[in-house]
Design a protein around this motif. Structure first.
Motif, mmCIF file in Angstrom:
data_model
loop_
_atom_site.group_PDB
_atom_site.id
_atom_site.type_symbol
_atom_site.label_atom_id
_atom_site.label_comp_id
_atom_site.label_asym_id
_atom_site.label_seq_id
_atom_site.Cartn_x
_atom_site.Cartn_y
_atom_site.Cartn_z
ATOM 1 N N PHE A 65 128.268 0.164 59.885
ATOM 2 C CA PHE A 65 128.086 -0.054 58.466
ATOM 3 C C PHE A 65 128.216 -1.537 58.166
ATOM 4 O O PHE A 65 129.098 -2.200 58.688
ATOM 5 C CB PHE A 65 129.144 0.719 57.658
ATOM 6 N N GLN A 66 127.338 -2.035 57.339
ATOM 7 C CA GLN A 66 127.418 -3.429 56.918
ATOM 8 C C GLN A 66 127.541 -3.459 55.403
ATOM 9 O O GLN A 66 126.785 -2.797 54.701
ATOM 10 C CB GLN A 66 126.181 -4.199 57.355
ATOM 11 N N ARG A 67 128.509 -4.204 54.937
ATOM 12 C CA ARG A 67 128.660 -4.286 53.493
ATOM 13 C C ARG A 67 127.801 -5.422 52.980
ATOM 14 O O ARG A 67 127.579 -6.418 53.652
ATOM 15 C CB ARG A 67 130.140 -4.463 53.128
ATOM 16 N N GLY A 68 127.318 -5.269 51.785
ATOM 17 C CA GLY A 68 126.479 -6.294 51.181
ATOM 18 C C GLY A 68 127.302 -7.317 50.419
ATOM 19 O O GLY A 68 128.530 -7.285 50.411
ATOM 20 N N ASP A 108 129.127 -9.179 47.480
ATOM 21 C CA ASP A 108 129.882 -8.771 46.303
ATOM 22 C C ASP A 108 130.169 -10.015 45.481
ATOM 23 O O ASP A 108 130.455 -11.079 46.032
ATOM 24 C CB ASP A 108 131.192 -8.100 46.715
ATOM 25 N N ASP A 150 133.283 -12.071 46.420
ATOM 26 C CA ASP A 150 133.460 -12.532 47.805
ATOM 27 C C ASP A 150 134.087 -13.920 47.894
ATOM 28 O O ASP A 150 134.934 -14.160 48.752
ATOM 29 C CB ASP A 150 132.138 -12.526 48.560
#
Length: 52
Positions: A5-8, A10, A13
């Motif tokens: 899973f890769q988070r986008g 935000d 951040d």
């Protein structure tokens, strides 16, 4: 095989990954490694360090 899973991006951040926060994360990593190397259970270690 497990999924990756890769988070986008935000909007927060820059705040969450500022130099100050990176230092905190690095210290938490060191504490987790220290406890795991002394045979503490991973779930308990992550909860303990994460709650601080």
């Amino acid at each position: 095989m497990s999924k990756v899973f890769q988070r986008g991006f935000d909007i927060n951040d820059k705040k969450w990954f500022s130099n100050k926060e990176i230092i905190k994360l690095s210290k938490a990593k060191e504490e987790i490694e220290w406890l795991i190397n002394r045979d503490y259970k991973i779930d308990s270690v992550v909860n303990f360090v994460g709650d601080r």
